[in-house]
Write an enzyme that holds these catalytic residues in place. Structure first.
Site, PDB file in Angstrom:
ATOM      1  N   GLN A 109      -1.150  53.521  -7.349  1.00 25.14           N
ATOM      2  CA  GLN A 109      -1.651  54.895  -7.341  1.00 25.14           C
ATOM      3  C   GLN A 109      -1.078  55.720  -6.186  1.00 25.14           C
ATOM      4  OE1 GLN A 109      -5.872  53.547  -6.918  1.00 25.14           O
ATOM      5  NE2 GLN A 109      -6.084  55.321  -5.565  1.00 25.14           N
ATOM      6  N   HIS A 166     -18.794  55.631   0.913  1.00 25.38           N
ATOM      7  CA  HIS A 166     -18.700  54.319   0.261  1.00 25.38           C
ATOM      8  C   HIS A 166     -20.066  53.623   0.240  1.00 25.38           C
ATOM      9  CE1 HIS A 166     -14.423  54.633   1.890  1.00 25.38           C
ATOM     10  NE2 HIS A 166     -14.227  54.472   0.608  1.00 25.38           N
ATOM     11  N   SER A 217     -14.001  60.915   4.342  1.00 25.08           N
ATOM     12  CA  SER A 217     -12.827  60.325   3.725  1.00 25.08           C
ATOM     13  C   SER A 217     -12.220  59.341   4.712  1.00 25.08           C
ATOM     14  CB  SER A 217     -11.801  61.419   3.415  1.00 25.08           C
ATOM     15  OG  SER A 217     -10.530  60.830   3.152  1.00 25.08           O
ATOM     16  N   GLY A 242     -17.547  58.196  -6.628  1.00 23.32           N
ATOM     17  CA  GLY A 242     -17.967  59.383  -5.874  1.00 23.32           C
ATOM     18  C   GLY A 242     -17.379  60.651  -6.475  1.00 23.32           C
TER      19      GLY A 242
HETATM   20  P1  AMP Z   1     -11.696  55.365  -1.775  1.00 22.97           P
HETATM   21  O1  AMP Z   1     -11.915  54.139  -0.946  1.00 22.97           O
HETATM   22  O2  AMP Z   1     -11.358  56.588  -0.991  1.00 22.97           O
HETATM   23  O3  AMP Z   1     -10.786  55.122  -2.963  1.00 22.97           O
HETATM   24  O4  AMP Z   1     -13.110  55.710  -2.413  1.00 22.97           O
HETATM   25  C1  AMP Z   1     -13.847  54.734  -3.122  1.00 22.97           C
HETATM   26  C2  AMP Z   1     -14.979  55.407  -3.830  1.00 22.97           C
HETATM   27  O5  AMP Z   1     -15.809  56.069  -2.878  1.00 22.97           O
HETATM   28  C3  AMP Z   1     -14.514  56.477  -4.824  1.00 22.97           C
HETATM   29  O6  AMP Z   1     -15.330  56.459  -5.986  1.00 22.97           O
HETATM   30  C4  AMP Z   1     -14.727  57.752  -4.042  1.00 22.97           C
HETATM   31  O7  AMP Z   1     -14.948  58.882  -4.859  1.00 22.97           O
HETATM   32  C5  AMP Z   1     -15.964  57.422  -3.251  1.00 22.97           C
HETATM   33  N1  AMP Z   1     -16.050  58.293  -2.076  1.00 22.97           N
HETATM   34  C6  AMP Z   1     -15.087  58.502  -1.137  1.00 22.97           C
HETATM   35  N2  AMP Z   1     -15.489  59.424  -0.238  1.00 22.97           N
HETATM   36  C7  AMP Z   1     -16.735  59.820  -0.636  1.00 22.97           C
HETATM   37  C8  AMP Z   1     -17.683  60.753  -0.133  1.00 22.97           C
HETATM   38  N3  AMP Z   1     -17.444  61.487   0.962  1.00 22.97           N
HETATM   39  N4  AMP Z   1     -18.841  60.893  -0.795  1.00 22.97           N
HETATM   40  C9  AMP Z   1     -19.106  60.165  -1.912  1.00 22.97           C
HETATM   41  N5  AMP Z   1     -18.255  59.268  -2.438  1.00 22.97           N
HETATM   42  C10 AMP Z   1     -17.083  59.086  -1.805  1.00 22.97           C
END
Ligand code: AMP
Length: 281
Positions: free
Chosen positions: A61, A37, A185, A147
């Site tokens: 979602q 993030h 993650s 990401g």
């Molecule tokens: P999330 O909070 O999991 O919905 O992720 C929010 C944003 O952060 C999304 O665009 C994800 O693809 C990105 N993201 C999550 N994990 C990673 C990672 N390990 N590397 C790069 N971007 C990430």
């Protein structure tokens, strides 16, 4: 850093910035921040005058039996982390403000939402496309940062912004990994010690797939089976899908001619993890 919860205040603020031609970069998230993030936020701040981070655990979602109510949350920690990398606004709307009573409008991106995560999580990308459209309308960004860990999500959003003529430049950022290769993650905190160790099989198998192609393998099916075999050898891993597809269309391929995406979704106990690699030839 300003915290905004009210959707109208967010939109008024964003429209005022747009009026003054001040470029805004937005990083949409569901919170419980890690370095993945933060990499999006840093880049949004670097490439724009104002960095807006949205934190919204989007109910539309999540499937009925998924982890919406258990999704990890920590507002205080997240605020401090976003502020530490220079975010200017943290937008955290309550679900009732995003989806008030009577809400009935959704964005459905068709073909690219169907395979892989679309198949194992019906309705997931409809929720993603809808909330991202709403967040774009509320934050009026010049650029938006996503990401590549959620590779299919990037393709869905690319299609959506093109199809709907949304004037936002999309920036897709590389996957940030733990030192042992596990893709970062928010869901990694669910893993037990044994599952956490077992989960490293994913990035190892994907790296081995890259080597397999480097050594001359060109059959997508052989590459997919090679990755599958390695994951099957890990007793704690339960495969949801392993795919080797065209990196643009996400459609099945025979021989690799263009960049190929190898994408996996695998359960370790109750936790479903995804990872991928794009292999150029
Ligand atoms: P999330 O909070 O999991 O919905 O992720 C929010 C944003 O952060 C999304 O665009 C994800 O693809 C990105 N993201 C999550 N994990 C990673 C990672 N390990 N590397 C790069 N971007 C990430």
């Amino acid at each position: 850093m300003k915290i905004i919860r009210d959707v109208h205040e967010m939109q008024r603020t964003a429209l005022a910035l747009r009026e003054k031609a001040i470029p805004v970069g937005v990083a949409p998230t569901m919170g419980y921040f890690h370095d993945g993030h933060l990499s999006l936020m840093r880049r949004a701040k670097h490439e724009n005058d104002i960095c807006v981070v949205t934190l919204f655990v989007n109910p539309t979602q999540f499937g009925k039996n998924e982890d919406l109510s258990k999704y990890p949350r920590n507002e205080a920690r997240d605020s401090a982390m976003a502020e530490s990398v220079g975010a200017d606004i943290l937008f955290m709307p309550p679900p009732e403000a995003m989806y008030p009573a009577g809400y009935q409008t959704f964005v459905d991106v068709e073909e690219v939402s169907l395979p892989m995560c679309g198949e194992s999580r019906p309705g997931h990308f409809r929720g993603v496309a809808t909330v991202v459209t709403k967040l774009f309308m509320l934050t009026q960004p010049r650029r938006a940062y996503f990401g590549l860990k959620d590779y299919q999500q990037c393709q869905v959003i690319r299609r959506m912004t093109g199809d709907l003529n949304i004037p936002v430049d999309l920036v897709f950022c590389p996957i940030v990994r733990e030192p042992d290769g596990l893709a970062m993650s928010s869901r990694n905190v669910y893993l037990t010690k044994e599952e956490r160790r077992a989960a490293t099989v994913l990035s190892r198998a994907l790296e081995n797939a890259r080597r397999f192609v480097e050594q001359g393998q060109r059959h997508a099916e052989k590459i997919r089976d090679f990755v599958k075999m390695q994951i099957l050898a890990e007793p704690l891993a339960v495969i949801d899908y392993v795919e080797a597809v065209d990196a643009q269309s996400l459609q099945p391929i025979g021989q690799i001619a263009h960049p190929m995406l190898v994408a996996v979704a695998v359960r370790f106990g109750k936790t479903r993890l995804i990872d991928n690699i794009v292999i150029e030839i």
